[in-house]
Motif scaffolding. Sequence first.
Motif, PDB file in Angstrom:
ATOM      1  N   ALA A 118      -2.984  39.319  14.720  1.00  0.00           N
ATOM      2  CA  ALA A 118      -3.420  40.326  13.752  1.00  0.00           C
ATOM      3  C   ALA A 118      -4.200  41.436  14.444  1.00  0.00           C
ATOM      4  O   ALA A 118      -4.023  42.619  14.130  1.00  0.00           O
ATOM      5  CB  ALA A 118      -4.269  39.679  12.663  1.00  0.00           C
ATOM      6  N   ARG A 119      -5.056  41.074  15.391  1.00  0.00           N
ATOM      7  CA  ARG A 119      -5.811  42.087  16.144  1.00  0.00           C
ATOM      8  C   ARG A 119      -4.868  42.974  16.949  1.00  0.00           C
ATOM      9  O   ARG A 119      -5.030  44.189  16.991  1.00  0.00           O
ATOM     10  CB  ARG A 119      -6.807  41.415  17.085  1.00  0.00           C
ATOM     11  N   GLN A 120      -3.889  42.347  17.590  1.00  0.00           N
ATOM     12  CA  GLN A 120      -2.925  43.111  18.387  1.00  0.00           C
ATOM     13  C   GLN A 120      -2.131  44.052  17.498  1.00  0.00           C
ATOM     14  O   GLN A 120      -1.901  45.201  17.849  1.00  0.00           O
ATOM     15  CB  GLN A 120      -1.985  42.160  19.137  1.00  0.00           C
ATOM     16  N   LYS A 121      -1.724  43.554  16.334  1.00  0.00           N
ATOM     17  CA  LYS A 121      -0.964  44.382  15.404  1.00  0.00           C
ATOM     18  C   LYS A 121      -1.819  45.536  14.902  1.00  0.00           C
ATOM     19  O   LYS A 121      -1.335  46.657  14.765  1.00  0.00           O
ATOM     20  CB  LYS A 121      -0.474  43.527  14.239  1.00  0.00           C
ATOM     21  N   ALA A 122      -3.099  45.267  14.630  1.00  0.00           N
ATOM     22  CA  ALA A 122      -4.003  46.327  14.178  1.00  0.00           C
ATOM     23  C   ALA A 122      -4.180  47.382  15.266  1.00  0.00           C
ATOM     24  O   ALA A 122      -4.204  48.583  14.982  1.00  0.00           O
ATOM     25  CB  ALA A 122      -5.347  45.739  13.776  1.00  0.00           C
ATOM     26  N   LYS A 123      -4.302  46.946  16.515  1.00  0.00           N
ATOM     27  CA  LYS A 123      -4.422  47.894  17.632  1.00  0.00           C
ATOM     28  C   LYS A 123      -3.180  48.764  17.724  1.00  0.00           C
ATOM     29  O   LYS A 123      -3.271  49.974  17.907  1.00  0.00           O
ATOM     30  CB  LYS A 123      -4.609  47.155  18.956  1.00  0.00           C
ATOM     31  N   ARG A 181      -5.125  35.088  14.478  1.00  0.00           N
ATOM     32  CA  ARG A 181      -6.133  36.161  14.551  1.00  0.00           C
ATOM     33  C   ARG A 181      -5.837  37.105  15.701  1.00  0.00           C
ATOM     34  O   ARG A 181      -5.964  38.320  15.570  1.00  0.00           O
ATOM     35  CB  ARG A 181      -7.531  35.559  14.704  1.00  0.00           C
ATOM     36  N   GLY A 211      -1.048  49.426  15.342  1.00  0.00           N
ATOM     37  CA  GLY A 211      -1.006  50.286  14.165  1.00  0.00           C
ATOM     38  C   GLY A 211      -1.909  51.492  14.326  1.00  0.00           C
ATOM     39  O   GLY A 211      -1.540  52.617  14.007  1.00  0.00           O
ATOM     40  N   THR A 212      -3.116  51.291  14.862  1.00  0.00           N
ATOM     41  CA  THR A 212      -4.047  52.382  15.102  1.00  0.00           C
ATOM     42  C   THR A 212      -3.477  53.336  16.131  1.00  0.00           C
ATOM     43  O   THR A 212      -3.565  54.552  15.976  1.00  0.00           O
ATOM     44  CB  THR A 212      -5.399  51.824  15.599  1.00  0.00           C
TER      45      THR A 212
END
Length: 159
Positions: free
Chosen positions: A118-123, A115, A125-126
């Motif tokens: 995934a959060r780091q990757k989402a950050k 998790r 990506g944003t």
Amino acid sequence: MSENKQPGVWDGFKAFLMRGNVIDLAVAVVIGAAFSNIVNSVVKGIINPLVGAVGTKNLDNYSSCLESPCTGTGANAKGIQLMWGSVLGSALSFLITATVVYFLMVLPMAKFLARQAARQKAKEGTKEIIEVSELEVLKEIRDELVAQRGQRDQGRREY
């Protein structure tokens, strides 16, 4: 004459102790020892009674006799007795302990780390989307300014 002085035993020992991985290993052993008390408590207090409700709690009494008669204990024992119950008990204890560690510690930690990743990757990506869109906006502004300047220059030539 120049002599090559080799480091002494004490210097080598000091260098060995000051390595980061030795300190990390020492911390891991101490934490592992403390954690083993928790795991042993769970196994002895919860898991073993549940297993004991189905079967026996103590497998140490199970044995087979290779050479009769198998009588007595300790120095008075006669015959050859295989204590396979204690081996089976130790193996089951290991499997139960490994299961408890896996399901109560390893699996939840793996899910937590997944998790976090995934959060780091989402950050990230944003952040990339924002950077790309800002770059696109700046390019559009530049192109618009160049176009306006070109129109102004054409207007001056006509006069």
